[in-house]
Enzyme design. Structure first.
Site, PDB file in Angstrom:
ATOM      1  N   TRP A   1      -4.704  -2.284  -2.309  1.00  0.00           N
ATOM      2  CA  TRP A   1      -5.251  -1.156  -3.077  1.00  0.00           C
ATOM      3  C   TRP A   1      -6.242  -1.632  -4.128  1.00  0.00           C
ATOM      4  CZ3 TRP A   1      -5.606   3.004  -0.651  1.00  0.00           C
ATOM      5  CH2 TRP A   1      -4.614   3.384   0.259  1.00  0.00           C
TER       6      TRP A   1
ATOM      7  N   ASP B   1      -4.423   2.237 -11.736  1.00  0.00           N
ATOM      8  CA  ASP B   1      -4.081   3.056 -10.566  1.00  0.00           C
ATOM      9  C   ASP B   1      -2.559   3.095 -10.470  1.00  0.00           C
ATOM     10  OD1 ASP B   1      -3.477   4.139  -8.135  1.00  0.00           O
ATOM     11  OD2 ASP B   1      -4.718   2.775  -6.942  1.00  0.00           O
TER      12      ASP B   1
ATOM     13  N   LYS C   1       3.459  10.478  -3.999  1.00  0.00           N
ATOM     14  CA  LYS C   1       4.618   9.571  -4.077  1.00  0.00           C
ATOM     15  C   LYS C   1       5.635  10.141  -5.069  1.00  0.00           C
ATOM     16  CE  LYS C   1       0.997   6.548  -2.949  1.00  0.00           C
ATOM     17  NZ  LYS C   1       1.258   6.155  -1.637  1.00  0.00           N
TER      18      LYS C   1
HETATM   19  C1  LIG Z   1      -1.786   2.282  -5.239  1.00  0.00           C
HETATM   20  C2  LIG Z   1      -2.511   3.265  -4.391  1.00  0.00           C
HETATM   21  N1  LIG Z   1      -3.781   3.592  -4.703  1.00  0.00           N
HETATM   22  C3  LIG Z   1      -4.487   4.469  -3.975  1.00  0.00           C
HETATM   23  C4  LIG Z   1      -3.946   5.076  -2.868  1.00  0.00           C
HETATM   24  C5  LIG Z   1      -4.774   6.046  -2.074  1.00  0.00           C
HETATM   25  O1  LIG Z   1      -4.340   7.314  -2.309  1.00  0.00           O
HETATM   26  P1  LIG Z   1      -4.977   8.570  -1.532  1.00  0.00           P
HETATM   27  O2  LIG Z   1      -4.517   8.481  -0.136  1.00  0.00           O
HETATM   28  O3  LIG Z   1      -4.421   9.728  -2.310  1.00  0.00           O
HETATM   29  O4  LIG Z   1      -6.450   8.469  -1.663  1.00  0.00           O
HETATM   30  C6  LIG Z   1      -2.619   4.766  -2.510  1.00  0.00           C
HETATM   31  C7  LIG Z   1      -1.953   5.352  -1.353  1.00  0.00           C
HETATM   32  O5  LIG Z   1      -1.710   6.174  -0.816  1.00  0.00           O
HETATM   33  C8  LIG Z   1      -1.900   3.848  -3.286  1.00  0.00           C
HETATM   34  O6  LIG Z   1      -0.648   3.528  -2.960  1.00  0.00           O
END
Ligand SMILES: Cc1ncc(COP(=O)(O)O)c(C=O)c1O
Length: 360
Positions: free
Chosen positions: A102, A172, A196
């Site tokens: 991520w 994040d 989540k």
């Molecule tokens: C730490 C983290 N950042 C970003 C995301 C991306 O999120 P989204 O799918 O809502 O764009 C995720 C996963 O789903 C994640 O676990």
């Protein structure tokens, strides 16, 4: 009908009480004769739902009036671009810490807009640790320092908040938000995809210190401009009303559980149980340095990968779902967010013990 224990990393299990309440309010929200999904976002009813959700989140996370809380769309990934577009201001560079998949995605997107300095990385270790902040090559003229407190795929979590001095700290928190108490005042900006610990996917909660508003680059799309979103109460356009409502129900549920302090204690206990079991059993392994193991996402491998599909099949049959690890790392992963009851972790451990005894 019985509910399974769903260990999915996201969209993830939601509190049963929340789903039941949403079900009971589906056709007629409190005598309005309609579902929240069908309400005008400008109606008094929905504005009250939205404001209550924000207030409850502020209470739960201890967010002061120095911060704006935004309910945006596009998931956490859209923030990877929104952040540099809004926070660079008259600067050109930003610092990032790379601790996994991520972080890497956030870095790759930021590179489209900023001179990105990867100030610290644990890539050499295979992302099994957090790089020591003493060795971080941060820059005083960076517009912000970005990090990922919990790497959802690797199962790596910081146990400390980095000290970024006068440089705004950006986090994040998609997979750790509301899982334990956090001092929001240490951050310039926190963002979290909802799917989540907050609610349905698509929604992303952004908590931004107000002095960081109003710096967006000229070419920033209006829908990505924090100042515009803040000025319009996150209703510049039609917001994700139902997700916002559901997030509000989750916040109420969290308050009933005793808030993030109580959740933190439960989460620590759930994680300890599972890691203790993994460490105490030769058949299973987790590669992360113990002090950086995630409370929310617990990856583990079996002694023999050839047994993975049998393990998953047996788990499914017992209502232990979505344990397959991310395609990039393989093995298994149990995501044990706030809404995963302790009995779910106990049931998983029982199954893992039985499987190891039979097949180990
Ligand atoms: C730490 C983290 N950042 C970003 C995301 C991306 O999120 P989204 O799918 O809502 O764009 C995720 C996963 O789903 C994640 O676990």
């Amino acid at each position: 009908m019985s509910r399974a224990f769903n260990f999915c990393a996201g969209p993830a299990t939601l509190p049963e009480a929340v789903l039941k309440q949403a079900q009971s309010e589906m056709l007629d929200w409190r005598g309005t004769g309609m579902s929240v999904m069908e309400m005008s976002h400008r109606s008094d009813e929905f504005v009250a739902i939205a404001e209550t959700a924000e207030q409850d989140l502020r209470e739960l996370a201890g967010i002061s009036d120095d911060y704006a809380v935004l309910f945006m769309q596009g998931g956490a990934s859209s923030q990877f671009a929104t952040i540099p577009l809004n926070l660079l201001g008259d600067k050109t560079s930003a610092d990032y810490i790379n601790t996994g998949i991520w972080s890497k995605k956030a870095i790759a997107e930021a590179k489209r807009y900023a001179d990105v300095n990867v100030a610290g990385s644990s890539e050499d270790s295979g992302f099994t640790t957090v790089p020591d902040p003493a060795g971080w090559n941060t820059r005083a003229d960076a517009a912000y320092l970005h990090y990922t407190p919990n790497e959802t795929i690797g199962g790596l979590e910081y146990y400390f908040i980095p000290d970024s001095g006068d440089v705004p700290l950006v986090a994040d928190m998609s997979s750790t938000m509301l899982s334990r108490p956090v001092d929001v005042s240490k951050f310039g900006l926190i963002y979290a995809g909802a799917q989540k610990n907050i609610g349905p996917s698509g929604l992303v909660v952004v908590i931004i210190r107000k002095d960081l508003l109003g710096k967006a680059r000229k070419e920033t799309p209006t829908m990505m401009n924090y100042q515009v979103i803040a000025d319009n109460g996150s209703m510049y356009n039609t917001p994700a009303t139902y997700s916002w409502y559901l997030a509000g129900l989750v916040f109420k549920w969290l308050k009933e559980q005793g808030g993030v302090q109580a959740m933190g204690e439960i989460n620590a206990r759930k994680a300890r149980k599972l890691y203790d079991f993994i460490d105490g059993n030769d058949f299973y392994a987790n590669p992360i340095e113990p002090r950086f193991r995630s409370w929310m996402n617990v990856p583990f491998t079996l002694a023999d990968d050839a047994l993975n599909s049998e393990f998953l099949k047996g788990a499914d049959a017992r209502g232990l779902l979505n344990l397959k690890g991310h395609r990039s790392v393989g093995g298994m992963r149990a995501s044990i967010y706030n809404a995963m009851p302790e009995e779910g972790v106990d049931a998983l451990i029982d199954y893992m013990a039985m499987f190891a005894k039979e097949r180990g």
